[in-house]
Write an enzyme that holds these catalytic residues in place. Structure first.
Site, short mmCIF file in Angstrom:
data_model
loop_
_atom_site.label_atom_id
_atom_site.label_comp_id
_atom_site.label_asym_id
_atom_site.label_seq_id
_atom_site.Cartn_x
_atom_site.Cartn_y
_atom_site.Cartn_z
N TYR A 11 0.94 -1.41 -0.05
CA TYR A 11 0.04 0.12 0.08
C TYR A 11 0.82 1.29 0.12
CZ TYR A 11 -3.28 3.47 2.13
OH TYR A 11 -3.97 4.65 2.30
N LYS A 84 2.31 -6.42 9.43
CA LYS A 84 1.70 -5.33 10.14
C LYS A 84 0.10 -5.44 10.73
CE LYS A 84 -0.93 -3.47 6.28
NZ LYS A 84 -1.50 -2.28 5.49
N SER A 124 6.32 3.55 13.20
CA SER A 124 5.13 3.82 13.43
C SER A 124 4.93 4.70 14.93
CB SER A 124 4.46 2.46 13.56
OG SER A 124 3.27 2.40 14.05
N THR A 126 3.11 3.95 16.82
CA THR A 126 2.75 2.88 17.84
C THR A 126 4.29 3.03 18.95
OG1 THR A 126 1.89 0.77 18.32
CG2 THR A 126 3.71 0.89 16.78
N TYR A 149 3.77 -6.48 17.47
CA TYR A 149 3.82 -5.88 16.05
C TYR A 149 4.71 -4.58 16.49
CZ TYR A 149 3.25 -2.04 12.61
OH TYR A 149 3.11 -1.23 11.64
N LYS A 153 8.56 -2.86 15.76
CA LYS A 153 8.96 -1.52 15.35
C LYS A 153 10.01 -1.03 16.26
CE LYS A 153 6.71 -1.73 11.48
NZ LYS A 153 7.46 -1.66 10.13
N TYR A 177 5.32 6.74 11.10
CA TYR A 177 3.66 7.18 10.47
C TYR A 177 2.54 7.19 11.41
CZ TYR A 177 6.28 4.58 6.68
OH TYR A 177 7.16 4.15 5.86
N ARG A 292 -11.57 -1.43 22.02
CA ARG A 292 -11.09 -2.30 21.70
C ARG A 292 -9.56 -2.45 22.61
NH1 ARG A 292 -8.87 -1.76 15.44
NH2 ARG A 292 -7.48 -0.07 16.28
P1 NAD Z 1 1.55 -3.55 3.20
O1 NAD Z 1 1.27 -4.99 3.64
O2 NAD Z 1 0.55 -3.17 2.07
O3 NAD Z 1 3.24 -3.63 2.51
C1 NAD Z 1 4.28 -4.33 2.87
C2 NAD Z 1 4.77 -5.06 1.67
O4 NAD Z 1 5.83 -5.91 2.16
C3 NAD Z 1 3.61 -6.08 0.89
O5 NAD Z 1 3.69 -5.91 -0.32
C4 NAD Z 1 4.35 -7.40 1.21
O6 NAD Z 1 4.10 -8.49 0.41
C5 NAD Z 1 5.89 -7.29 1.57
N1 NAD Z 1 6.48 -8.04 2.65
C6 NAD Z 1 6.25 -8.48 3.85
N2 NAD Z 1 7.12 -9.38 4.03
C7 NAD Z 1 7.98 -9.23 3.13
C8 NAD Z 1 9.35 -9.92 3.25
N3 NAD Z 1 9.70 -11.06 4.21
N4 NAD Z 1 10.09 -9.96 2.17
C9 NAD Z 1 9.64 -9.23 1.05
N5 NAD Z 1 8.46 -8.66 0.92
C10 NAD Z 1 7.90 -8.63 2.21
O7 NAD Z 1 1.85 -2.49 4.31
P2 NAD Z 1 1.96 -0.99 4.22
O8 NAD Z 1 0.48 -0.49 4.70
O9 NAD Z 1 2.32 -0.47 2.91
O10 NAD Z 1 3.11 -0.88 5.36
C11 NAD Z 1 4.51 -0.56 4.82
C12 NAD Z 1 5.22 -0.48 5.99
O11 NAD Z 1 4.82 0.69 6.69
C13 NAD Z 1 5.23 -1.83 7.08
O12 NAD Z 1 6.60 -1.91 7.60
C14 NAD Z 1 4.14 -1.30 8.18
O13 NAD Z 1 4.40 -1.94 9.42
C15 NAD Z 1 4.54 0.40 8.13
N6 NAD Z 1 3.51 1.05 8.91
C16 NAD Z 1 2.29 0.78 8.18
C17 NAD Z 1 1.15 1.63 8.75
C18 NAD Z 1 -0.18 1.52 8.11
O14 NAD Z 1 -1.10 2.06 8.82
N7 NAD Z 1 -0.21 0.92 6.94
C19 NAD Z 1 1.37 2.47 9.80
C20 NAD Z 1 2.84 2.66 10.36
C21 NAD Z 1 3.65 1.80 10.01
N1 UDP Z 2 -11.75 1.68 14.94
C1 UDP Z 2 -13.16 1.56 15.09
N2 UDP Z 2 -13.60 0.31 14.16
C2 UDP Z 2 -12.73 -0.24 13.27
C3 UDP Z 2 -11.66 0.19 13.33
C4 UDP Z 2 -11.22 1.11 14.21
O1 UDP Z 2 -13.74 2.20 15.92
O2 UDP Z 2 -13.48 -1.39 12.73
C5 UDP Z 2 -11.03 2.84 15.64
C6 UDP Z 2 -10.12 2.34 16.62
O3 UDP Z 2 -10.75 2.09 17.93
C7 UDP Z 2 -9.20 3.83 16.75
C8 UDP Z 2 -9.28 4.25 15.38
O4 UDP Z 2 -10.60 3.91 14.75
O5 UDP Z 2 -9.69 4.81 17.55
C9 UDP Z 2 -8.23 3.81 14.29
O6 UDP Z 2 -7.93 2.63 14.54
P1 UDP Z 2 -7.17 1.83 13.20
O7 UDP Z 2 -7.03 0.41 13.45
O8 UDP Z 2 -7.42 2.30 11.96
O9 UDP Z 2 -5.54 2.47 13.68
P2 UDP Z 2 -4.65 2.53 15.02
O10 UDP Z 2 -4.67 4.05 15.38
O11 UDP Z 2 -5.38 1.56 15.80
O12 UDP Z 2 -3.45 2.11 14.38
#
Ligand code: NAD
Ligand code: UDP
Length: 338
Positions: A11, A84, A124, A126, A149, A153, A177, A292
């Site tokens: 993504y 993730k 993240s 987180t 998870y 990170k 992020y 949650r």
């Molecule tokens: P995503 O799952 O869409 O993308 C991750 C990609 O990595 C996928 O295409 C997957 O196939 C690939 N992948 C996973 N393990 C692998 C491996 N061992 N070798 C090669 N490829 C591998 O997730 P995203 O939302 O695009 O997130 C990207 C990064 O950002 C992740 O590290 C995630 O933890 C971090 N992140 C995401 C969010 C979010 O809310 N989406 C928030 C904070 C941090």
């Molecule tokens: N949330 C919700 N319903 C859902 C998913 C999420 O009410 O089906 C709420 C969750 O409790 C938080 C916010 O939406 O307050 C964002 O949650 P998300 O899982 O998207 O991201 P997070 O901040 O937890 O990483």
């Protein structure tokens, strides 16, 4: 010279690849396609005017990764690859530590062996845990994480900081992020979760196209203006542009840098539901559920450091995030084709 983008078909990675190429930066993608479809590569290609290579390889495959470094001129790495899903990480901690932490160790080892010492890492919000008060700044204590998870990170942040301490010729950027949502304006790229979405926006868009009958709102008794949880939602294209700035930073400066990538504004779950209804014209039925486990009431960034040091600022507001998420979901009800 090119940037190696691990997880570049996912993504955030796919949106970042488009913006890197738009900025004139060559890329090479590595993905094992565990959590994405190969057609996302075609969608990236359709949006850019320059070709790029991709490799199907697991980042834990040391030989495979070494071959890629030997075949390509890789100058720096943006490291997205990882698992993730918070809930899944509680069920499968070993798989999460192996994929995320061990995967990063293998990647760093191969980078070092090939003289590549520049990396941007997907961290993240987180890592700030449960106890810091928003707006969150990069100098606040981190590590009070509540699930495997989040711990991966935090551990990877520690590994990268220790690596820099041991060898100051590394250039490392840790990007924390906040909540990425939205999609590419074209409607051809977006978030495509497997199974039941864990995150708020993909759940809302699946209710809107009729895949799910209602949204569960987790808690309405938080100390917020409407009782529902507040987060800092950021448009995925703004996030992608933050990576362009970060990779330019590691190209230029040695050091270990940490930046929040968020908007600095918090919205509640019901604010997002209302904004989405307005943007899409679709009503989102919802039911209030208990809180949650592991959720905090309020989480938003102070993004001033990224503006000061990277010259980056999120430009897209909640309305645009909702419009773009809806365009993607309504034009691709089943996500990316197989
Ligand atoms: P995503 O799952 O869409 O993308 C991750 C990609 O990595 C996928 O295409 C997957 O196939 C690939 N992948 C996973 N393990 C692998 C491996 N061992 N070798 C090669 N490829 C591998 O997730 P995203 O939302 O695009 O997130 C990207 C990064 O950002 C992740 O590290 C995630 O933890 C971090 N992140 C995401 C969010 C979010 O809310 N989406 C928030 C904070 C941090
Ligand atoms: N949330 C919700 N319903 C859902 C998913 C999420 O009410 O089906 C709420 C969750 O409790 C938080 C916010 O939406 O307050 C964002 O949650 P998300 O899982 O998207 O991201 P997070 O901040 O937890 O990483």
């Amino acid at each position: 010279m090119a940037v190696l983008v691990t997880g570049g078909a996912g993504y955030i990675g796919s949106h970042t690849c488009v913006e890197l190429i738009n900025a004139g930066i060559d890329i090479v993608i590595v993905d094992n396609f565990y959590n994405c479809k190969k057609s996302s590569i075609d969608r990236i290609r359709a949006l850019v005017d320059r070709d790029f290579k991709y490799y199907e390889c697991d980042i834990r495959d040391k030989e495979g990764m070494d071959k890629i470094f030997k075949a390509e001129k890789i100058d720096s790495v943006i490291h997205f690859a990882g698992l993730k899903a918070v809930g899944e990480s509680v069920e499968k901690p070993l798989e999460y530590f192996d994929n995320n932490v061990n995967g990063t160790l293998v990647l760093l080892d191969v980078m070092r062996a090939n003289g590549c010492k520049k990396i941007v890492f997907s961290s993240s919000a987180t890592v700030y845990g449960m106890n810091n008060i928003s707006p969150l700044t990069e100098d606040m204590p981190v590590g009070g994480v509540t699930n495997p998870y989040g711990r991966t990170k935090y551990m990877i942040e520690c590994i990268l900081q220790d690596l820099y301490t041991s060898d100051n010729s590394w250039s490392i950027c840790l990007l924390r992020y906040f909540n990425p949502i939205g999609a590419h304006k074209s409607g051809t790229m977006g978030e495509d979760p497997n199974g039941i979405p864990n995150n708020l926006m993909p759940f809302i868009t699946q209710v809107a196209i009729g895949k799910r009958d209602h949204l569960n709102v987790f808690g309405n008794d938080y100390a917020t203006h409407d009782g529902t949880g507040i987060r800092d939602y950021i448009h995925v294209v703004d996030l992608a542009l933050g990576h362009v700035k970060a990779v330019q930073k590691v190209e230029k400066d040695e050091g270990c840098f940490i930046y929040n990538l968020g908007t600095g504004k918090g919205y509640s779950v019901l604010d997002v539901v209302n904004a989405f209804e307005k943007a899409s014209g679709v009503t989102i039925p919802f039911e209030i559920q208990p809180r949650r486990a592991g959720d905090i009431a309020i989480c938003y960034s102070d993004p001033a450091k990224a503006l000061r040091e990277l010259g980056w600022k999120a430009e897209r507001g909640l309305e645009e995030m909702c419009e773009d998420s809806w365009r993607w979901q309504s034009q691709n009800p089943n996500g990316y084709p197989d």
